[in-house]
Design a protein around this motif. Structure first.
Motif, mmCIF file in Angstrom:
data_model
loop_
_atom_site.group_PDB
_atom_site.id
_atom_site.type_symbol
_atom_site.label_atom_id
_atom_site.label_comp_id
_atom_site.label_asym_id
_atom_site.label_seq_id
_atom_site.Cartn_x
_atom_site.Cartn_y
_atom_site.Cartn_z
ATOM 1 N N ASN A 124 0.826 -1.214 0.000
ATOM 2 C CA ASN A 124 0.000 0.000 0.000
ATOM 3 C C ASN A 124 0.855 1.256 0.000
ATOM 4 N N ASN A 125 2.139 1.066 -0.262
ATOM 5 C CA ASN A 125 3.060 2.194 -0.401
ATOM 6 C C ASN A 125 3.329 2.921 0.908
ATOM 7 N N GLU A 126 3.161 2.218 2.016
ATOM 8 C CA GLU A 126 3.532 2.818 3.305
ATOM 9 C C GLU A 126 5.023 2.566 3.522
ATOM 10 N N ASP B 342 -0.976 -0.333 -10.555
ATOM 11 C CA ASP B 342 -0.636 -0.680 -9.177
ATOM 12 C C ASP B 342 0.838 -1.015 -9.175
#
Lengths: 648, 354
Positions: A124-126, B342
């Motif tokens: 989630n790109n954290e 994505d």
């Protein structure tokens, strides 16, 4: 021991390196003899090699965390055990990803990464961890692929080692036992990183991997007083030559880092840099038993087609190398093998005896595939790739280790490689004379002897003096320094492609004109336009002062970036400060003479005569460098398929 | 004449508190962005070294759309909102209608440059409320709501609701040395915001009496019109409104344009091919850019220069794509697809056959 620390993380995946190749040929720097065909795809000096429109982009792709090891010896491979498993390694976001560039067309054996961001993120790109990889050149070029080199265009691999600086930690990091341990040990906001690269594609192959390669990465704590760009550890050198291919000895297991932890009685060996792989993707077909052992007697042989043998009286076996044939082992483990709880005899011997990699060759008999450096001595330069301007002094750091420990108060000698000759025009060099290197000798000043401190580190100040265009059509000059312990030469077994030297690009003396005219920068800009067609074709014709003036705002922007920013121009980072500032000054007031100036395109004068002795044979390091450049460029590569690595 | 769904103007007019304008300024950001990929695709479709004048014209429009997007973002920040740029539905799924029902039935796609494209799509997008008749064109009259009216409604509502000193954090204002301070400046007051909206409208439409804005810059509609007509628009004291299409010819040779496949999508190209990878890398750069802009507009205005580097990467990737044959579609090349990817899902490892 940097990345071979007990606390380490292994990731693997792909990298993209879209290097440009017109500049792989020194003759292409000569504006006077430049032809449009040099910008076209194709082999040979009259073409632009395999990627003439490359943009020098470097980035991580499809890289995921495979495993972590903790200081208690635990290895975790499941996300349930540590959330960091399966997380992604990515480059920059919202800015350019990074660049890979050579030092010079006459020193292509240590290509550096610049402006590469390292980000460990969730799907989630954290962010878990983020930082900047300090610029570093590759080392330890060696043969990797047994087969399939023709599919990707070359069979070699190399290693970048560095530190990730300016670390920031994301909130998620707290949930990872590994990252918590790493964070607790982090000094100066830095961690160490090692990237073993292989399977790089020069070919437009059916699998779509053009300009991609595989990467096996490790991050671990970095310790103060350790070098930045190589691991302070012990080293194995391959001495078993499988075959000689087109003049180049093919040696697997050629350069391998390892660390011995006496307290824990463990040995960690990074086969990720050297294990023979079947093809470009890291699969292994080797099925033979391999053993790590300690030799009770000194082994000083260099690499040879004649196998070196030993027997059970001369070695103490530590254990079998637990590798697995098939596609997954390297990619899942990074090739880092740790043998724990090794027997007491071996552990005691390892304090001051050589590690060896053995293959059984008969009852109680072994072939030595690789041996540790002679006397366990490893001497390396940290900041070994140098861009040097007139009157600039770089402080180089040389480190000496024996059996993995710093060598205190020892003398290191530093020498300039002898000058190389000018290459005349001929069948193998059809375009123009190529300059020799390493002269004039008074271009650089350095101490020929330096002493190490308690960290095994010696500081070598290196100063650039005035040189005036010795290479005529290529700025500055290349100087290569050798270094060694004054009591022991560098190990001959370091490999036929080794590049443990100091590489210096000294730039020409140049004064910034009071009011720069186009003619002051025309040579440089025309050269850029010739060498980097991607710029001139798609963005701005750098050889055209009117086009330059039209785009002056964006050019000023690019030419005034910090050198660590990926958008810095020139991308190759090979321009002296004064020449760069002259371009900026011209852009402030882009004066174009009414008459189209040809001045600057064809340079007056000739190459500075080389003091090289006629027909002098190249030194071992010059031979290695030549091999390395050919290997790195895939030039004249004769494909081979090796079914059996061990012939005996 | 480009229609806009009147509900958006209605919403602006109905607003009773500043936060009710947040989604409308977000819509404005999305609208200004939505025209950029189609314009860029047409521009990138030219083969290297061709179409210089045409490219320059399109480029100048794109730069102004970027300016408008920035202004809308600054106003949204100034009134206390937060621009939302890095999300999948920020990107239109071309070929499609523009945001807010703009243009009615007009569909906008990602296509190679042609005069027809300029006429039927680009001029439609940029058409002013009352186009000036410059030599040949008849004035149309109608009662549709337009983009100009949308901005006018926002302007009026700001005038009515906003305090003179706007509540947003001034540190979030994005400026750039690439734009003059008259055009891009921190929006700190209501007056700043109102003036800035005028810039958006005038650059797009011109003024009601001239094809140029008050700075003498030709409005988008007329820039595109000169491409369509194939003649440069020049000052002409004898012509109505002071301009006529009597300047030098603007040459266009259709052979200068790559035959890119209209509205290329990544899933039209087989995974595991170099072509697909290049397309994915282009989209990866695009999403990276949106992420960078999101960061820029959400408290890190100093990040803007870094994103400019990505814009150049994007351009290089797009131009290379346009020169690449489309596998399985003979006679066509790939186009930049401007799709959300994505990027964080790693591709499956293409395991070696060992």
């Amino acid at each position: 021991m940097s990345y071979l620390n007990a606390t380490h993380l292994v990731f693997s995946g792909d990298f993209l390196s879209d290097v440009s190749t017109v500049n792989n040929d020194p003759a292409h720097y000569n504006n006077a003899t430049f032809q449009p065909s040099f910008q076209e795809f194709g082999q040979g000096a009259s073409n632009g090699w395999w990627n003439p429109e490359g943009g020098a982009t470097f980035q991580f792709q499809n890289c995921t965390v495979k495993k972590v090891s903790l200081k208690n010896g635990q290895t975790l491979t499941e996300p349930a055990a540590d959330i960091v498993i399966g997380k992604l390694i990515r480059g920059a976001e919202g800015r350019n990803t990074g660049k890979m560039v050579d030092l010079d067309p006459q020193e292509q054996g240590s290509s550096e990464l610049w402006g590469v961001k390292f980000r460990l993120v969730s799907v989630n790109n954290e962010t878990l961890l983020e930082g900047d990889i300090r610029p570093t050149g590759f080392r330890d070029l060696q043969t990797r692929q047994q087969t399939g080199g023709q599919v990707n265009g070359q069979p070699f691999g190399g290693t970048w080692t560095s530190v990730v600086e300016n670390i920031t930690w994301g909130p998620l990091a707290e949930r990872s036992p590994f990252l918590a341990e790493l964070k607790a040990t982090t000094q100066q906001n830095r961690i160490s990183i090692n990237l073993n690269a292989y399977g790089y594609y020069y070919a437009h192959a059916a699998d779509g991997r053009f300009s991609m390669g595989r990467i096996l990465g490790t991050i671990a704590p970095w310790e103060e007083e350790e070098p930045d760009t190589f691991a302070a550890c012990r080293r194995l050198y391959g001495i078993y030559v499988t075959k000689v291919n087109n003049g180049l000895p093919i040696i697997f297991f050629s350069n391998t880092n390892f660390a011995f932890d006496a307290a824990r009685k463990s040995v960690s060996v990074d086969f990720g840099s050297s294990f023979p792989i079947a093809d470009s993707m890291g699969g292994i077909v080797l099925k033979e038993k391999l053993y790590l052992a300690v030799s009770k007697v000194a082994v000083t042989d260099s690499f040879s087609t004649t196998p070196v043998t030993t027997n059970s009286n001369s070695v103490v076996i530590i254990g079998e190398v637990p590798y697995e044939s098939g596609p997954d082992w390297l990619n899942n483990t990074g090739g880092i093998v740790t043998l724990n709880n090794i027997n007491n005899e071996a552990a005691a011997l390892l304090e001051n005896h050589q590690l060896v990699l053995l293959r059984p060759s008969g009852l109680g008999q072994y072939t030595i595939i690789a041996r540790e450096a002679i006397n366990g001595v490893v001497v390396r330069c940290d900041n070994f790739v140098n861009r040097l301007d007139y009157n600039q002094t770089n402080q180089l750091h040389l480190y000496a280790y024996q059996w993995g420990q710093p060598m205190k108060n020892v003398a290191l000698t530093v020498t300039l490689e002898k000058p190389t000759a000018i290459t005349p025009v001929g069948p193998t060099n059809p375009i123009c004379e190529l300059p020799g290197n390493n002269y004039p000798a008074n271009g650089i000043s350095f101490n020929t002897t330096v002493k190490t401190d308690k960290y095994g580190r010696a500081v070598l100040p290196l100063t650039g003096n005035r040189i005036d265009n010795p290479r005529l059509y290529i700025d500055g000059q290349i100087y290569i320094l050798d270094y060694q312990l004054d009591t022991q030469p560098q190990d001959p077994a370091m490999g036929p492609l080794a590049n443990d030297n100091i590489f210096i690009h000294l730039r020409d003396y140049f004064e910034i004109p009071a009011e720069p005219q186009w003619s002051d920068i025309a040579t440089t800009m025309t050269q850029f336009a010739n060498l980097y067609p991607i710029m001139s074709k798609y963005l701005v014709n750098l050889a055209d002062p009117v086009a330059m003036a039209t785009k002056r705002d964006i050019l000023k922007f690019a030419f005034s970036q910090n050198i660590h920013d990926p958008i810095y121009m020139p991308v190759t980072r090979d321009l002296s400060e004064n020449k760069r500032l002259t371009i900026l000054k011209w852009l402030e007031n882009p004066v174009v003479a009414t008459k189209q100036e040809k001045a600057g395109l064809i340079l007056p004068g000739e190459l500075l005569a080389s003091p090289a002795e006629p027909d002098a044979a190249p030194t071992i390091n010059q031979e290695r460098l030549k091999n390395a450049v050919r290997a790195k460029n895939g030039a004249g590569f004769v494909p081979f398929n090796i079914d059996k690595i061990f012939n005996d | 004449m480009l229609k806009i769904n009147p509900q958006f103007i209605h919403r602006a007019k109905q607003a009773s508190k500043l936060p009710e304008l947040f989604p409308l300024f977000q819509n404005a950001i999305e609208l200004e962005h939505s025209t950029i990929p189609p314009y860029l695709t047409a521009m990138f479709s030219f083969k290297p070294g061709t179409g210089d004048y045409i490219r320059t014209v399109i480029h100048s429009v794109v730069i102004e759309e970027m300016l408008h997007m920035t202004i809308a973002g600054n106003i949204l920040n100034a009134i206390g909102g937060s621009p939302d740029i890095n999300k999948k539905d920020f990107i239109p799924d071309y070929k499609c209608h523009l945001p807010m029902g703009i243009g009615g039935e007009l569909e906008v796609g990602l296509e190679r440059y042609s005069r027809e494209l300029v006429h039927k799509v680009f001029m439609e997008i940029e058409e002013p409320e009352h186009p000036l008749e410059l030599k040949s064109r008849a004035v149309e009259t109608d009662t549709y709501k337009t983009i100009g009216e949308f901005y006018q409604a926002l302007q009026e509502k700001l005038a009515e609701l906003a305090p003179e000193h706007l509540p947003g954090d001034p540190a979030k204002q994005v400026t750039s040395s690439f734009f003059s301070k008259d055009l891009l400046y921190p929006i700190l007051t209501k007056t700043d915001a109102i003036k800035a909206i005028n810039i958006i409208v005038e650059q797009g439409e011109g003024t009601t009496t001239s094809p140029a804005d008050f700075d003498g810059e030709i409005a988008h509609y007329y820039k595109f019109q000169e491409l369509y007509k194939g003649r440069q628009l020049v000052k002409d004291p004898d012509a109505p409104h002071g301009y006529s299409f009597t300047g030098p010819e603007i040459p266009f040779n259709p052979a200068d344009v790559w035959p890119i496949f209209p509205n290329t999508k990544a899933n039209m190209v087989a995974p595991g091919t170099e072509e697909r990878r290049r397309l994915d890398e282009f989209n990866g750069s695009y999403v990276s850019l949106l992420n960078g802009l999101h960061r820029t507009f959400n408290g890190h205005p100093g990040y803007l220069p870094a994103t400019i580097g990505v814009m150049f990467d994007l351009r290089l990737a797009a131009e290379k794509l346009c020169g690449t044959a489309f596998p399985g579609k003979p006679g066509f090349n790939l186009g930049p697809s401007f799709e959300w990817v994505d990027v964080l899902q790693p591709a499956p490892v293409n395991k070696a056959l060992v």
